[in-house]
Design a protein around this motif. Structure first.
Motif, PDB file in Angstrom:
ATOM      1  N   ARG A  50       0.904  -1.190   0.138  1.00 23.07           N
ATOM      2  CA  ARG A  50       0.041  -0.046   0.262  1.00 23.07           C
ATOM      3  C   ARG A  50       0.820   1.256  -0.127  1.00 23.07           C
ATOM      4  NH1 ARG A  50      -4.155   1.585   4.873  1.00 23.07           N
ATOM      5  NH2 ARG A  50      -2.157   1.583   6.113  1.00 23.07           N
ATOM      6  N   ALA A  51       1.821   1.280   0.916  1.00 20.64           N
ATOM      7  CA  ALA A  51       2.863   2.478   0.929  1.00 20.64           C
ATOM      8  C   ALA A  51       3.369   2.665  -0.210  1.00 20.64           C
ATOM      9  CB  ALA A  51       3.935   2.185   1.812  1.00 20.64           C
ATOM     10  N   ASP A  52       3.662   1.477  -1.343  1.00 18.41           N
ATOM     11  CA  ASP A  52       4.437   1.562  -2.436  1.00 18.41           C
ATOM     12  C   ASP A  52       3.440   2.267  -3.696  1.00 18.41           C
ATOM     13  OD1 ASP A  52       6.860   0.691  -1.402  1.00 18.41           O
ATOM     14  OD2 ASP A  52       6.468  -1.153  -2.178  1.00 18.41           O
ATOM     15  N   LEU A  53       2.197   2.280  -3.332  1.00 18.42           N
ATOM     16  CA  LEU A  53       1.398   2.600  -4.338  1.00 18.42           C
ATOM     17  C   LEU A  53       0.978   4.179  -4.171  1.00 18.42           C
ATOM     18  CD1 LEU A  53      -1.359  -0.295  -4.397  1.00 18.42           C
ATOM     19  CD2 LEU A  53       0.120   0.597  -6.476  1.00 18.42           C
ATOM     20  N   ILE A  54       1.067   4.934  -2.855  1.00 17.77           N
ATOM     21  CA  ILE A  54       0.707   6.013  -2.446  1.00 17.77           C
ATOM     22  C   ILE A  54       1.379   6.919  -3.357  1.00 17.77           C
ATOM     23  CG2 ILE A  54       0.654   7.895  -0.701  1.00 17.77           C
ATOM     24  CD1 ILE A  54      -0.364   5.455   1.178  1.00 17.77           C
ATOM     25  N   PRO A  55       2.817   7.320  -3.504  1.00 15.65           N
ATOM     26  CA  PRO A  55       3.223   8.020  -4.387  1.00 15.65           C
ATOM     27  C   PRO A  55       2.747   8.174  -5.603  1.00 15.65           C
ATOM     28  CG  PRO A  55       4.940   6.811  -3.174  1.00 15.65           C
ATOM     29  CD  PRO A  55       3.871   6.123  -3.051  1.00 15.65           C
ATOM     30  N   ASN A  56       2.499   7.144  -6.359  1.00 14.19           N
ATOM     31  CA  ASN A  56       1.989   7.461  -7.724  1.00 14.19           C
ATOM     32  C   ASN A  56       0.345   8.041  -7.660  1.00 14.19           C
ATOM     33  OD1 ASN A  56       4.104   6.543  -9.247  1.00 14.19           O
ATOM     34  ND2 ASN A  56       3.280   4.520  -9.278  1.00 14.19           N
ATOM     35  N   ASN A 127      -5.222   6.314 -15.198  1.00 20.56           N
ATOM     36  CA  ASN A 127      -4.154   5.838 -14.163  1.00 20.56           C
ATOM     37  C   ASN A 127      -4.670   5.889 -12.648  1.00 20.56           C
ATOM     38  OD1 ASN A 127      -1.607   5.555 -13.472  1.00 20.56           O
ATOM     39  ND2 ASN A 127      -1.124   7.691 -12.984  1.00 20.56           N
ATOM     40  N   PHE A 128      -5.468   6.805 -12.629  1.00 25.45           N
ATOM     41  CA  PHE A 128      -6.171   7.048 -11.227  1.00 25.45           C
ATOM     42  C   PHE A 128      -7.201   5.956 -10.968  1.00 25.45           C
ATOM     43  CE2 PHE A 128     -10.003   8.091  -8.742  1.00 25.45           C
ATOM     44  CZ  PHE A 128      -9.134   8.650  -7.337  1.00 25.45           C
ATOM     45  N   ILE A 129      -7.923   5.416 -12.028  1.00 21.17           N
ATOM     46  CA  ILE A 129      -8.916   4.389 -11.968  1.00 21.17           C
ATOM     47  C   ILE A 129      -7.919   3.025 -11.593  1.00 21.17           C
ATOM     48  CG2 ILE A 129     -10.482   2.781 -13.276  1.00 21.17           C
ATOM     49  CD1 ILE A 129     -11.312   5.151 -14.779  1.00 21.17           C
ATOM     50  N   ALA A 130      -6.868   2.805 -12.245  1.00 22.03           N
ATOM     51  CA  ALA A 130      -5.903   1.641 -12.036  1.00 22.03           C
ATOM     52  C   ALA A 130      -5.544   1.799 -10.562  1.00 22.03           C
ATOM     53  CB  ALA A 130      -5.062   1.482 -13.062  1.00 22.03           C
ATOM     54  N   GLN A 134      -6.209  -0.933  -7.400  1.00 21.93           N
ATOM     55  CA  GLN A 134      -5.045  -1.753  -6.687  1.00 21.93           C
ATOM     56  C   GLN A 134      -4.949  -1.300  -5.135  1.00 21.93           C
ATOM     57  OE1 GLN A 134      -1.252  -1.356  -8.728  1.00 21.93           O
ATOM     58  NE2 GLN A 134      -2.075  -0.267 -10.197  1.00 21.93           N
ATOM     59  N   LEU A 135      -5.517   0.009  -4.768  1.00 26.23           N
ATOM     60  CA  LEU A 135      -5.352   0.321  -3.514  1.00 26.23           C
ATOM     61  C   LEU A 135      -6.536  -0.546  -2.810  1.00 26.23           C
ATOM     62  CD1 LEU A 135      -4.613   4.123  -3.282  1.00 26.23           C
ATOM     63  CD2 LEU A 135      -3.646   2.022  -2.067  1.00 26.23           C
ATOM     64  N   GLU A 136      -7.761  -0.593  -3.427  1.00 24.79           N
ATOM     65  CA  GLU A 136      -8.775  -1.342  -2.832  1.00 24.79           C
ATOM     66  C   GLU A 136      -8.603  -2.960  -2.834  1.00 24.79           C
ATOM     67  OE1 GLU A 136     -11.948  -0.688  -5.656  1.00 24.79           O
ATOM     68  OE2 GLU A 136     -12.515   1.304  -4.673  1.00 24.79           O
ATOM     69  N   GLY A 137      -7.778  -3.346  -3.853  1.00 24.08           N
ATOM     70  CA  GLY A 137      -7.538  -4.759  -3.674  1.00 24.08           C
ATOM     71  C   GLY A 137      -6.601  -4.797  -2.385  1.00 24.08           C
ATOM     72  N   THR A 138      -5.601  -3.863  -2.146  1.00 25.72           N
ATOM     73  CA  THR A 138      -4.619  -4.097  -1.101  1.00 25.72           C
ATOM     74  C   THR A 138      -5.176  -3.977   0.203  1.00 25.72           C
ATOM     75  OG1 THR A 138      -2.857  -3.173  -2.658  1.00 25.72           O
ATOM     76  CG2 THR A 138      -2.526  -2.909  -0.123  1.00 25.72           C
ATOM     77  N   GLU A 139      -6.308  -3.155   0.269  1.00 22.62           N
ATOM     78  CA  GLU A 139      -6.982  -3.127   1.426  1.00 22.62           C
ATOM     79  C   GLU A 139      -7.617  -4.221   1.912  1.00 22.62           C
ATOM     80  OE1 GLU A 139      -6.899  -0.917   3.667  1.00 22.62           O
ATOM     81  OE2 GLU A 139      -5.869   1.069   2.661  1.00 22.62           O
ATOM     82  N   ASN A 140      -8.319  -4.821   0.994  1.00 20.17           N
ATOM     83  CA  ASN A 140      -8.817  -6.413   1.247  1.00 20.17           C
ATOM     84  C   ASN A 140      -7.627  -7.158   1.683  1.00 20.17           C
ATOM     85  OD1 ASN A 140     -11.166  -5.236   0.470  1.00 20.17           O
ATOM     86  ND2 ASN A 140     -10.981  -5.780  -1.673  1.00 20.17           N
ATOM     87  N   ARG A 141      -6.558  -7.356   0.906  1.00 21.11           N
ATOM     88  CA  ARG A 141      -5.460  -8.303   1.133  1.00 21.11           C
ATOM     89  C   ARG A 141      -5.034  -7.859   2.718  1.00 21.11           C
ATOM     90  NH1 ARG A 141      -3.879  -6.732  -3.998  1.00 21.11           N
ATOM     91  NH2 ARG A 141      -4.029  -8.410  -5.674  1.00 21.11           N
ATOM     92  N   ILE A 142      -4.929  -6.741   3.068  1.00 16.85           N
ATOM     93  CA  ILE A 142      -4.419  -6.154   4.471  1.00 16.85           C
ATOM     94  C   ILE A 142      -5.589  -6.854   5.429  1.00 16.85           C
ATOM     95  CG2 ILE A 142      -4.515  -4.514   6.149  1.00 16.85           C
ATOM     96  CD1 ILE A 142      -3.291  -2.701   3.775  1.00 16.85           C
ATOM     97  N   ALA A 143      -7.061  -6.825   5.204  1.00 19.26           N
ATOM     98  CA  ALA A 143      -7.731  -7.255   6.044  1.00 19.26           C
ATOM     99  C   ALA A 143      -7.724  -8.895   6.217  1.00 19.26           C
ATOM    100  CB  ALA A 143      -9.333  -7.050   5.491  1.00 19.26           C
TER     101      ALA A 143
END
Length: 226
Positions: A50-56, A127-130, A134-143
């Motif tokens: 998740r942290a790696d996705l935030i800069p983009n 780009n934002f949609i992608a 990815q963030l939504e998927g990552t939040e699910n993986r975190i859960a």
């Protein structure tokens, strides 16, 4: 008949006792600890993703020239804090700091996502949609990772406190400490609130400011006399 040396006698005793030791749970504590540590590594891996996705994400949102700059700043600061915390799963203080920092980042991201809903150009930006997906998927993986980790830790912590394993926990495995559980943060109990008044000039005092199209540069402030 040759006498058996003490060394050979000790080795024979170990061989004979090994099945009994294993059967009485001696290996249970280290086995469950290794499993819990593996689940902990999964949690950290997903938070790092998740942290790696935030800069983009921040770069993309900045490119849309949104007016709500505070939400972006909050995300950037929360990410910096979350990635700087040194954590150990069996250290209550560091674990609490880690969970709090990750909770702050979750809240900041949630507020940012609610804010950008007012900007159609972002909602259609591929780009934002992608990144959003990815963030939504990552939040699910975190859960999922947090759930699996908690289950493994409950099993491990229970082993340390129940018979017969508590005997080993207080003797040969006396260095084994309970690991911390993730709990719901205060932020997770409430939906984040976002004030869109700054995007609606009519809601500002006076209500006569010119309308600002989301994504457009704000109108220049009128000059004031000396």
């Amino acid at each position: 008949m040759a006498a058996i040396s003490p060394r050979m006698a000790a080795m024979a005793a170990v061989i004979v006792m090994a099945p009994a030791v294993g059967a009485c749970g001696y290996n249970t504590i280290p086995t469950e600890k290794v499993n819990a540590e593996a689940k902990w590594a999964d949690v950290q891996s997903q938070y790092q993703r998740r942290a790696d996705l935030i800069p983009n994400l921040v770069s993309t949102v900045q490119g849309a020239a949104i007016q709500e700059r505070t939400t972006l700043t909050n995300v950037i600061e929360a990410r910096a804090k979350a990635t700087s915390v040194t954590v150990n799963a069996d250290d209550p203080a560091s674990f609490e700091r880690y969970q709090a920092a990750q909770g702050e980042l979750t809240g900041a991201l949630s507020r940012l996502m609610m804010t950008v809903e007012a900007y159609p150009q972002l909602q259609s930006n591929q780009n934002f949609i992608a990144l959003q997906s990815q963030l939504e998927g990552t939040e699910n993986r975190i859960a999922v990772a947090r759930r699996d980790y908690n289950e493994a830790v409950r099993a491990y912590n229970t082993t340390l406190q129940t018979f017969p394993n508590i005997i080993w926990a207080k003797t040969l495995h006396s260095g084994s400490k309970p690991m911390q559980l993730f709990t719901a943060t205060a932020e997770a109990q409430n939906a984040p609130s976002v004030n869109f008044d700054s995007l609606n000039p009519a809601a500002q005092p006076g209500g006569s400011a010119p309308a600002v199209t989301p994504g457009a540069a704000p109108a220049a402030a009128p000059a004031t006399g000396n």
